[in-house]
Design an enzyme around this catalytic site. Sequence first.
Site, PDB file in Angstrom:
ATOM      1  N   ARG A  84      -2.570   4.661  -2.048  1.00 16.26           N
ATOM      2  CA  ARG A  84      -1.809   5.357  -1.006  1.00 16.26           C
ATOM      3  C   ARG A  84      -1.301   6.707  -1.516  1.00 16.26           C
ATOM      4  NH1 ARG A  84      -0.583   1.780   3.233  1.00 16.26           N
ATOM      5  NH2 ARG A  84      -0.317  -0.390   2.651  1.00 16.26           N
TER       6      ARG A  84
ATOM      7  N   ASP B  90      -4.362   2.724   2.256  1.00 12.59           N
ATOM      8  CA  ASP B  90      -4.624   1.878   1.085  1.00 12.59           C
ATOM      9  C   ASP B  90      -5.934   1.118   1.159  1.00 12.59           C
ATOM     10  OD1 ASP B  90      -3.653   0.070   3.212  1.00 12.59           O
ATOM     11  OD2 ASP B  90      -3.788  -1.446   1.637  1.00 12.59           O
TER      12      ASP B  90
ATOM     13  N   ARG C 157       2.232   0.675   7.072  1.00 11.80           N
ATOM     14  CA  ARG C 157       2.735   1.629   6.110  1.00 11.80           C
ATOM     15  C   ARG C 157       1.884   2.883   6.040  1.00 11.80           C
ATOM     16  NH1 ARG C 157       3.150  -2.885   1.539  1.00 11.80           N
ATOM     17  NH2 ARG C 157       2.188  -4.144   3.170  1.00 11.80           N
ATOM     18  N   GLY C 158       0.673   2.799   6.578  1.00  6.83           N
ATOM     19  CA  GLY C 158      -0.331   3.841   6.373  1.00  6.83           C
ATOM     20  C   GLY C 158       0.037   5.247   6.804  1.00  6.83           C
TER      21      GLY C 158
ATOM     22  N   ASP D  66      -9.599   2.611  14.109  1.00  9.02           N
ATOM     23  CA  ASP D  66     -10.859   1.979  13.721  1.00  9.02           C
ATOM     24  C   ASP D  66     -11.392   1.230  14.949  1.00  9.02           C
ATOM     25  OD1 ASP D  66     -12.799   1.171  11.757  1.00  9.02           O
ATOM     26  OD2 ASP D  66     -11.728  -0.676  11.432  1.00  9.02           O
TER      27      ASP D  66
ATOM     28  N   ASP E   9      -2.211   6.261  11.131  1.00  9.78           N
ATOM     29  CA  ASP E   9      -3.066   6.825  10.083  1.00  9.78           C
ATOM     30  C   ASP E   9      -4.520   6.930  10.526  1.00  9.78           C
ATOM     31  OD1 ASP E   9      -3.411   4.060  10.106  1.00  9.78           O
ATOM     32  OD2 ASP E   9      -3.165   3.773   7.948  1.00  9.78           O
TER      33      ASP E   9
HETATM   34  P1  IMP Z   1      -7.822  -0.916  14.250  1.00  5.80           P
HETATM   35  O1  IMP Z   1      -6.821  -1.849  14.875  1.00  5.80           O
HETATM   36  O2  IMP Z   1      -9.108  -1.603  13.951  1.00  5.80           O
HETATM   37  O3  IMP Z   1      -8.012   0.368  15.001  1.00  5.80           O
HETATM   38  O4  IMP Z   1      -7.304  -0.616  12.815  1.00  5.80           O
HETATM   39  C1  IMP Z   1      -6.351   0.254  12.553  1.00  5.80           C
HETATM   40  C2  IMP Z   1      -5.721  -0.038  11.202  1.00  5.80           C
HETATM   41  O5  IMP Z   1      -6.636  -0.575  10.272  1.00  5.80           O
HETATM   42  C3  IMP Z   1      -5.242   1.243  10.618  1.00  5.80           C
HETATM   43  O6  IMP Z   1      -3.903   1.451  10.962  1.00  5.80           O
HETATM   44  C4  IMP Z   1      -5.390   1.009   9.140  1.00  5.80           C
HETATM   45  O7  IMP Z   1      -4.213   0.443   8.635  1.00  5.80           O
HETATM   46  C5  IMP Z   1      -6.497   0.025   9.009  1.00  5.80           C
HETATM   47  N1  IMP Z   1      -7.745   0.688   8.643  1.00  5.80           N
HETATM   48  C6  IMP Z   1      -8.784   1.008   9.442  1.00  5.80           C
HETATM   49  N2  IMP Z   1      -9.756   1.651   8.786  1.00  5.80           N
HETATM   50  C7  IMP Z   1      -9.325   1.740   7.512  1.00  5.80           C
HETATM   51  C8  IMP Z   1      -9.884   2.344   6.338  1.00  5.80           C
HETATM   52  O8  IMP Z   1     -10.986   2.923   6.313  1.00  5.80           O
HETATM   53  N3  IMP Z   1      -9.127   2.259   5.217  1.00  5.80           N
HETATM   54  C9  IMP Z   1      -7.917   1.639   5.177  1.00  5.80           C
HETATM   55  N4  IMP Z   1      -7.348   1.092   6.263  1.00  5.80           N
HETATM   56  C10 IMP Z   1      -8.049   1.140   7.419  1.00  5.80           C
HETATM   57 MG    MG Z   2      -2.300   1.159   9.848  1.00  6.21          MG
END
Ligand code: IMP
Ligand code: MG
Length: 179
Positions: free
Chosen positions: A167, A161, A45-46, A105, A102
Amino acid sequence: MSQPPYVIDELISAKTIAARIEALASEIKARFADTDKLVVVGLLRGSFVFIADLVRELDLPVEVDFLEVSSYGDGMESTREVRILKDLRGDIAGRDVLVVEDIIDTGHTLASVVKFLQARGPRRLETIALLDKPSRREVAAPASWIGFEIPDEFVVGYGIDYAQRNRNLPYIGSVRFTG
Ligand code: IMP
Ligand code: MG
């Protein structure tokens, strides 16, 4: 599940976000100037606020679709396993696709989504993320465009969120625990 007490410190203002989106949109328009088949895919949803602002800066013929993948639940750690919770409505074979995320990470979400969508044979697939935390990367997650690089902080707002809250903040803030 309840969260420990925290405050939110503003990291990126609404005005700064808007200016950056305007600049990104002109680069995106230039890249897709030759197409009449652009599908903008938001990751739920981000990305819902970001995609809404971004598409309104793109005066191109665009279609909007959404994909929902599993993420953190109510915690702050990635599960590193990405599952498709809601698939696209439309067919992207032969289409030009822009995936809108969004935040990147660890990179697992975007890397998995790109692999999943590439298997459907789009003509071209580009990716954009509003935020990037490069220090947290575990797998390569190629983004064609990044809005802002940020330090390793947990952020909320502008669609993003913490335990489904915040959000609706118009800016990006970082969560600071006070308890
Ligand atoms: P990844 O798979 O670790 O790259 O994570 C990506 C997803 O984790 C993003 O789409 C976000 O939904 C969530 N995410 C990563 N960092 C944050 C943060 O600082 N705040 C909130 N959601 C996060
Ligand atoms: Mg996300």
